[in-house]
Design a protein around this motif. Structure first.
Motif, mmCIF file in Angstrom:
data_model
loop_
_atom_site.group_PDB
_atom_site.id
_atom_site.type_symbol
_atom_site.label_atom_id
_atom_site.label_comp_id
_atom_site.label_asym_id
_atom_site.label_seq_id
_atom_site.Cartn_x
_atom_site.Cartn_y
_atom_site.Cartn_z
ATOM 1 N N UNK A 1 -2.766 -3.176 -5.272
ATOM 2 C CA UNK A 1 -2.605 -1.926 -6.014
ATOM 3 C C UNK A 1 -3.839 -1.027 -5.954
ATOM 4 N N UNK A 2 -4.955 -1.556 -5.446
ATOM 5 C CA UNK A 2 -6.138 -0.719 -5.288
ATOM 6 C C UNK A 2 -5.820 0.414 -4.320
ATOM 7 N N UNK A 3 -6.459 1.541 -4.530
ATOM 8 C CA UNK A 3 -6.178 2.714 -3.706
ATOM 9 C C UNK A 3 -6.912 2.646 -2.373
ATOM 10 N N UNK A 4 -6.326 3.274 -1.383
ATOM 11 C CA UNK A 4 -6.978 3.466 -0.099
ATOM 12 C C UNK A 4 -7.065 2.222 0.755
ATOM 13 N N UNK A 5 -7.994 2.292 1.685
ATOM 14 C CA UNK A 5 -8.168 1.225 2.660
ATOM 15 C C UNK A 5 -8.560 -0.100 2.046
ATOM 16 N N UNK A 6 -9.294 -0.070 0.947
ATOM 17 C CA UNK A 6 -9.672 -1.329 0.290
ATOM 18 C C UNK A 6 -8.430 -2.074 -0.178
ATOM 19 N N UNK A 7 -7.490 -1.370 -0.787
ATOM 20 C CA UNK A 7 -6.247 -2.006 -1.230
ATOM 21 C C UNK A 7 -5.421 -2.531 -0.067
ATOM 22 N N UNK A 8 -5.428 -1.792 1.041
ATOM 23 C CA UNK A 8 -4.682 -2.228 2.223
ATOM 24 C C UNK A 8 -5.257 -3.529 2.771
#
Length: 150
Positions: free
Chosen positions: A118-125
């Motif tokens: 659920x983290x935003x952006x590339x870190x969540x991916x």
């Protein structure tokens, strides 16, 4: 998005396959892994680190282009597949086991992977797949051990 970012971020365009893009991204990771010597820690670990960090950056770009955690971005599957193969003896059977175990954990995303997704952006991916890959790695080593010694 430039062609290098698109190629790497999509796992050599596996992300643009209209179904099971994560599975195809994982298969692309295995093809690279099959390069002789790639399994050596002095090659595999830096490759995982580089792909993971680059994946965070590319994930940000892919999310801006395609939306939250887009199927087109499969660099996370490459990192996850490679993590799942750390110190696993390089045999066809072990790679097949690793592939199926990795895909299982990537799909079910046990805690805290699901929450980290659920983290935003590339870190969540990237981070949810990295965590799922660590679970997969432990199970793969257990399976390989049991097959070898039982």
């Amino acid at each position: 998005m430039n062609i290098i970012s698109k190629t790497v971020g999509s796992g050599f365009f596996t992300g643009y396959i209209p179904f099971a893009s994560g599975t195809f991204g994982s298969l692309a990771a295995i093809i690279i892994y099959m390069i002789p010597g790639f399994q050596k820690l002095e090659i595999l670990i830096p490759a995982i680190i580089i792909v993971s960090l680059w994946g965070i950056h590319l994930g940000n770009i892919f999310e801006k282009e395609y939306g939250k955690d887009p199927a087109q971005c499969t660099i996370d599957e490459i990192a996850g597949m490679w993590i799942s193969l750390i110190l696993v003896p390089k045999t066809f059977a072990n790679i097949a086991i690793a592939f199926f175990v990795w895909r299982f954990f990537d799909i079910i995303k046990p805690p805290p992977a699901r929450q980290l997704e659920k983290l935003h952006g590339g870190l969540g991916i990237m981070i949810d797949d990295i965590v799922a890959a660590v679970y997969a790695l432990a199970v793969i080593h257990l399976i390989v051990y049991l097959i070898r010694y039982l």
